[in-house]
Motif scaffolding. Structure first.
Motif, PDB file in Angstrom:
ATOM      1  N   ASP A 115      22.436 -70.554   6.728  1.00  0.00           N
ATOM      2  CA  ASP A 115      21.007 -70.272   6.686  1.00  0.00           C
ATOM      3  C   ASP A 115      20.621 -69.298   7.788  1.00  0.00           C
ATOM      4  N   THR A 116      21.243 -69.484   8.982  1.00  0.00           N
ATOM      5  CA  THR A 116      20.938 -68.579  10.093  1.00  0.00           C
ATOM      6  C   THR A 116      21.373 -67.165   9.773  1.00  0.00           C
ATOM      7  N   GLU A 117      22.538 -67.000   9.200  1.00  0.00           N
ATOM      8  CA  GLU A 117      23.019 -65.671   8.849  1.00  0.00           C
ATOM      9  C   GLU A 117      22.168 -65.036   7.757  1.00  0.00           C
ATOM     10  N   GLY A 118      21.734 -65.875   6.781  1.00  0.00           N
ATOM     11  CA  GLY A 118      20.906 -65.339   5.702  1.00  0.00           C
ATOM     12  C   GLY A 118      19.578 -64.836   6.215  1.00  0.00           C
ATOM     13  N   ASP A 119      18.959 -65.604   7.120  1.00  0.00           N
ATOM     14  CA  ASP A 119      17.672 -65.174   7.654  1.00  0.00           C
ATOM     15  C   ASP A 119      17.824 -63.959   8.547  1.00  0.00           C
ATOM     16  N   ALA A 169      13.930 -80.236  13.590  1.00  0.00           N
ATOM     17  CA  ALA A 169      12.578 -79.948  13.083  1.00  0.00           C
ATOM     18  C   ALA A 169      11.574 -80.925  13.670  1.00  0.00           C
ATOM     19  N   GLN A 170      10.414 -80.393  14.074  1.00  0.00           N
ATOM     20  CA  GLN A 170       9.369 -81.210  14.670  1.00  0.00           C
ATOM     21  C   GLN A 170       8.397 -81.760  13.621  1.00  0.00           C
ATOM     22  N   PHE A 171       8.604 -81.430  12.337  1.00  0.00           N
ATOM     23  CA  PHE A 171       7.686 -81.888  11.302  1.00  0.00           C
ATOM     24  C   PHE A 171       8.279 -83.098  10.587  1.00  0.00           C
ATOM     25  N   VAL A 172       8.900 -82.907   9.461  1.00  0.00           N
ATOM     26  CA  VAL A 172       9.552 -84.011   8.754  1.00  0.00           C
ATOM     27  C   VAL A 172      10.908 -83.530   8.288  1.00  0.00           C
ATOM     28  N   THR A 173      11.864 -84.432   8.245  1.00  0.00           N
ATOM     29  CA  THR A 173      13.200 -84.084   7.783  1.00  0.00           C
ATOM     30  C   THR A 173      13.290 -84.300   6.286  1.00  0.00           C
ATOM     31  N   ARG A 175      -8.863 -66.713   1.148  1.00  0.00           N
ATOM     32  CA  ARG A 175      -9.692 -67.241   2.219  1.00  0.00           C
ATOM     33  C   ARG A 175      -9.904 -66.202   3.324  1.00  0.00           C
ATOM     34  N   LYS A 176      -8.850 -65.485   3.670  1.00  0.00           N
ATOM     35  CA  LYS A 176      -8.921 -64.501   4.758  1.00  0.00           C
ATOM     36  C   LYS A 176      -9.350 -63.120   4.273  1.00  0.00           C
ATOM     37  N   GLU A 177      -9.591 -62.999   2.968  1.00  0.00           N
ATOM     38  CA  GLU A 177     -10.144 -61.782   2.382  1.00  0.00           C
ATOM     39  C   GLU A 177      -9.235 -60.566   2.598  1.00  0.00           C
ATOM     40  N   PHE A 178      -7.997 -60.694   2.145  1.00  0.00           N
ATOM     41  CA  PHE A 178      -7.098 -59.550   2.169  1.00  0.00           C
ATOM     42  C   PHE A 178      -6.157 -59.635   0.979  1.00  0.00           C
ATOM     43  N   SER A 179      -5.533 -58.522   0.652  1.00  0.00           N
ATOM     44  CA  SER A 179      -4.558 -58.473  -0.429  1.00  0.00           C
ATOM     45  C   SER A 179      -3.163 -58.376   0.158  1.00  0.00           C
ATOM     46  N   MET A 180      -2.200 -58.876  -0.575  1.00  0.00           N
ATOM     47  CA  MET A 180      -0.815 -58.817  -0.117  1.00  0.00           C
ATOM     48  C   MET A 180       0.072 -58.402  -1.272  1.00  0.00           C
ATOM     49  N   LYS A 181       1.281 -58.005  -0.930  1.00  0.00           N
ATOM     50  CA  LYS A 181       2.267 -57.687  -1.941  1.00  0.00           C
ATOM     51  C   LYS A 181       3.604 -58.279  -1.512  1.00  0.00           C
ATOM     52  N   TYR A 182       4.426 -58.598  -2.510  1.00  0.00           N
ATOM     53  CA  TYR A 182       5.719 -59.218  -2.243  1.00  0.00           C
ATOM     54  C   TYR A 182       6.767 -58.137  -2.039  1.00  0.00           C
ATOM     55  N   LEU A 183       7.489 -58.264  -0.916  1.00  0.00           N
ATOM     56  CA  LEU A 183       8.668 -57.419  -0.712  1.00  0.00           C
ATOM     57  C   LEU A 183       9.878 -58.014  -1.426  1.00  0.00           C
ATOM     58  N   ARG A 184       9.958 -59.327  -1.396  1.00  0.00           N
ATOM     59  CA  ARG A 184      11.000 -60.047  -2.124  1.00  0.00           C
ATOM     60  C   ARG A 184      10.404 -61.338  -2.658  1.00  0.00           C
ATOM     61  N   SER A 185      10.745 -61.675  -3.866  1.00  0.00           N
ATOM     62  CA  SER A 185      10.308 -62.936  -4.460  1.00  0.00           C
ATOM     63  C   SER A 185      11.447 -63.454  -5.314  1.00  0.00           C
ATOM     64  N   GLU A 186      12.319 -64.195  -4.667  1.00  0.00           N
ATOM     65  CA  GLU A 186      13.519 -64.722  -5.293  1.00  0.00           C
ATOM     66  C   GLU A 186      13.487 -66.242  -5.254  1.00  0.00           C
ATOM     67  N   PRO A 187      14.299 -66.918  -6.070  1.00  0.00           N
ATOM     68  CA  PRO A 187      14.308 -68.388  -6.054  1.00  0.00           C
ATOM     69  C   PRO A 187      14.638 -68.984  -4.696  1.00  0.00           C
ATOM     70  N   SER A 188      15.347 -68.233  -3.843  1.00  0.00           N
ATOM     71  CA  SER A 188      15.774 -68.791  -2.562  1.00  0.00           C
ATOM     72  C   SER A 188      14.994 -68.257  -1.375  1.00  0.00           C
ATOM     73  N   MET A 247      15.439 -74.680   1.730  1.00  0.00           N
ATOM     74  CA  MET A 247      16.164 -75.494   2.702  1.00  0.00           C
ATOM     75  C   MET A 247      17.424 -76.073   2.072  1.00  0.00           C
ATOM     76  N   HIS A 248      18.008 -77.077   2.739  1.00  0.00           N
ATOM     77  CA  HIS A 248      19.296 -77.606   2.299  1.00  0.00           C
ATOM     78  C   HIS A 248      19.249 -78.224   0.912  1.00  0.00           C
ATOM     79  N   ASP A 249      18.102 -78.803   0.545  1.00  0.00           N
ATOM     80  CA  ASP A 249      18.030 -79.473  -0.746  1.00  0.00           C
ATOM     81  C   ASP A 249      17.860 -78.509  -1.910  1.00  0.00           C
ATOM     82  N   LYS A 250      17.801 -77.202  -1.613  1.00  0.00           N
ATOM     83  CA  LYS A 250      17.678 -76.152  -2.628  1.00  0.00           C
ATOM     84  C   LYS A 250      16.338 -76.185  -3.371  1.00  0.00           C
TER      85      LYS A 250
END
Length: 582
Positions: free
Chosen positions: A6-10, A42-46, A84-97, A117-120
């Motif tokens: 995951d570290t290498e992918g990011d 992780a400081q949130f939930v595992t 909500r923030k009143e702006f437009s965005m575009k996707y550079l990548r939109s893949e299943p992963s 994450m790990h659970d795919k």
């Protein structure tokens, strides 16, 4: 090993897009990011304790490390944040992963990146630069308000409020989110998607018609419920419903007086809703039977009345009142030849005044209709003859229908001149007319079930005016002054039975047929459907507070014609100014 991958992918994600790496350089480094937000620390939930965080749907949290249930939830949250923030965005990548997005303004540094994450399945935000240098413009932000987003926002409104006009949807979303310049067709498609999420496919629901009939009969014994399909292609045609609680309640507790009327359906597949409505001893609306048919004609009305006859039989002194709809007269004569058929006076006079207008004739006609004795009725008819013999002959031609109280029989104990109870039923069914086939039928059933339940709590308090008069008579027997149809016992008998509830359609038993019921052949015609009935200009409504705008000629300042066709003398400037001030 998985954490290292995951570290290498990011890391590849950040190095593949140079702009993304430069924009996120000030937010966090690769080492600090994975020390703080790796799956191990992780400081949130595992994943084991709960793979995603709970979010505010209206204002989602998109900070680094926040987890989402899946990629769709992340995309929905990202779109909501952009609106909500009143702006437009575009996707550079939109893949299943992995998903990477940036602000639509090329000079704005806002960026975000999330990956699986790990659970795919669970998605987590890995990097986010929240800085915006672009201007806050609603006209740019509304490009994010897609039809899918609109459907998600209004689906609860449609579920609880029924059919909502597009104009109301537009105003409510504009007021809440400040949207601007969203095209009409996008609101329309959003509403269509919202209805699909509630009801499902209109076409597939017709296949459940046999199961619905079986379930209704199973839970409401001895009820009369039938449907018909086309013999060739098995397309849906008609559906009749008369619950045992309604038929027995009418026979045992109501006057033998039934109003017949039909109204149009407003769903994707059009048709008509036919209804037979009675009144209880307290003059309350008492629906007896209803049916969905292809339209109002002789065949459909005769089919409806035949099943109504099967449900109620030959009632002594039975009286029908109708607005003389298409094909209804002949159907009543065929199925109920001994019944008295009254004409709704409001509809009769509506046709009368087209040929014979005037307030004087109007008063005479209504006086003749309200007359209780043949002598008074003959007197008003004589006065009509003095004014216009043609008008008298028009009324005498209505010999097949009773329209005056002097002509009414005494068994029904009902002196009503209009068929307002049927109009009340059309308003009573309300938004059910906009729903698909099985939901329309069930919505009316639920309304009937509530009526049966709520009206069993009767107090038995008599009219105070009648009680005051009768109490002054010594030794009077009150029961001698009240017809049996108005007694508390008869009122209780009308609502003694009950209509059983239905489970969800997923729990209905399947009916083994050799065919599948298809949608009806008639579909919605092109054009926007009318939401309200077009009322005549002279029809009074108690709820209407608007004044009709009257066109005034600019040449002579008179009403009733246009300037191009004006033949009156031209008003002077002084006359025009005086008239305008008035």
């Amino acid at each position: 090993m998985q954490a290292e991958k995951d570290t290498e992918g990011d890391a590849r994600e950040r190095t593949e897009d140079g702009e993304l790496g430069e924009a996120c350089e000030n937010v966090c480094s690769e080492s600090s990011y994975h020390e703080l937000y790796s799956s191990d620390t992780a400081q949130f939930v595992t994943e084991n304790d709960g793979p995603f965080d709970h979010h505010d749907v209206e204002d989602p949290n998109i900070n680094v490390g926040i987890k989402f249930q899946n990629i769709d939830c992340f995309r929905d949250a990202l779109r909501q944040h952009a609106i909500r923030k009143e702006f437009s965005m575009k996707y550079l990548r939109s893949e299943p992963s992995r998903v990477t997005a940036k602000c639509a303004d090329p000079d704005c540094p806002w960026r975000i990146h999330a990956s699986v994450m790990h659970d795919k399945v669970t998605f987590q935000i890995k990097t986010h630069n929240p800085t915006h240098t672009c201007s806050s413009m609603n006209r740019r932000g509304t490009s994010m308000a897609s039809a899918e987003w609109i459907s998600n926002k209004i689906v609860d409104w449609l579920r609880h409020e029924g059919d909502i006009p597009i104009s109301h949807i537009k105003k409510r979303l504009q007021r809440t989110y400040g949207l601007d310049n969203v095209p009409y067709h996008r609101y329309w498609r959003g509403k269509d998607k919202g209805n699909f999420k509630i009801w499902g496919s209109y076409e597939d629901l017709y296949a459940l018609v046999p199961s619905m009939r079986a379930e209704l009969l199973k839970r409401n014994k001895d009820s009369i419920i039938h449907y018909t399909v086309d013999d060739v292609d098995h397309s849906f045609e008609r559906f009749f419903v008369c619950f045992k609680a309604c038929s027995s309640g009418f026979i045992n507790g109501c006057r033998p007086f039934i109003g017949l009327d039909g109204c149009h359906l407003k769903s994707k597949y059009l048709g008509s809703l036919l209804a037979a409505t009675a009144m209880d001893g307290n003059s309350g609306l008492f629906p007896v039977a209803y049916a969905i048919v292809e339209g109002e004609n002789s065949s459909s009305w005769q089919w409806f009345l035949e099943y109504l006859h099967e449900a109620i039989g030959n009632v002594n002194g039975l009286v029908f009142m109708s607005d003389r709809g298409k094909g209804l007269d002949d159907a009543v004569k065929i199925v109920f030849p001994q019944a008295e058929h009254r004409a709704c006076m409001r509809h009769l006079y509506k046709n009368f005044k087209r040929k014979y207008p005037g307030e004087f004739l109007e008063r005479l006609v209504w006086s003749a209709a309200r007359a209780y004795t043949p002598q008074w009725h003959a007197e008003f008819m004589r006065q009509i003859e003095v004014v216009s013999k043609e008008a008298l002959n028009y009324l005498l031609a209505e010999k097949d229908h009773c329209w005056s109280r002097a002509m009414f029989g005494e068994t029904a104990r009902c002196h009503y001149l209009t068929n307002n109870m049927s109009e009340s039923f059309n308003a009573f069914v309300g938004d059910a007319r906009f729903k698909p086939i099985i939901y329309c039928i069930d919505a009316i059933r639920q309304k009937l079930m509530k009526i049966m339940h709520n009206r069993r709590q009767v107090t038995g308090i008599p009219c105070k005016h009648a009680a005051a008069v009768l109490s002054s008579i010594r030794g009077v027997k009150w029961e001698n002054f009240v017809d049996i149809c108005y007694t508390v016992d008869r009122y209780k008998a009308a609502y003694a039975s009950e209509i059983s509830p239905l489970p969800d359609k997923s729990m209905w038993e399947a009916v083994d047929l050799t065919y599948i019921v298809l949608p009806p052949k008639c579909t919605r015609p092109p054009g926007r459907p009318k939401k309200k009935r077009i009322r005549p200009f002279d029809e009074e409504t108690s709820s209407s507070t608007t004044v009709k705008k009257v066109h005034r000629c600019r040449r002579c300042l008179q009403v009733g014609h246009h300037q191009k066709t004006c033949k009156n003398p031209i008003r002077t400037s002084e006359e025009q100014s005086t008239e305008s001030s008035r």
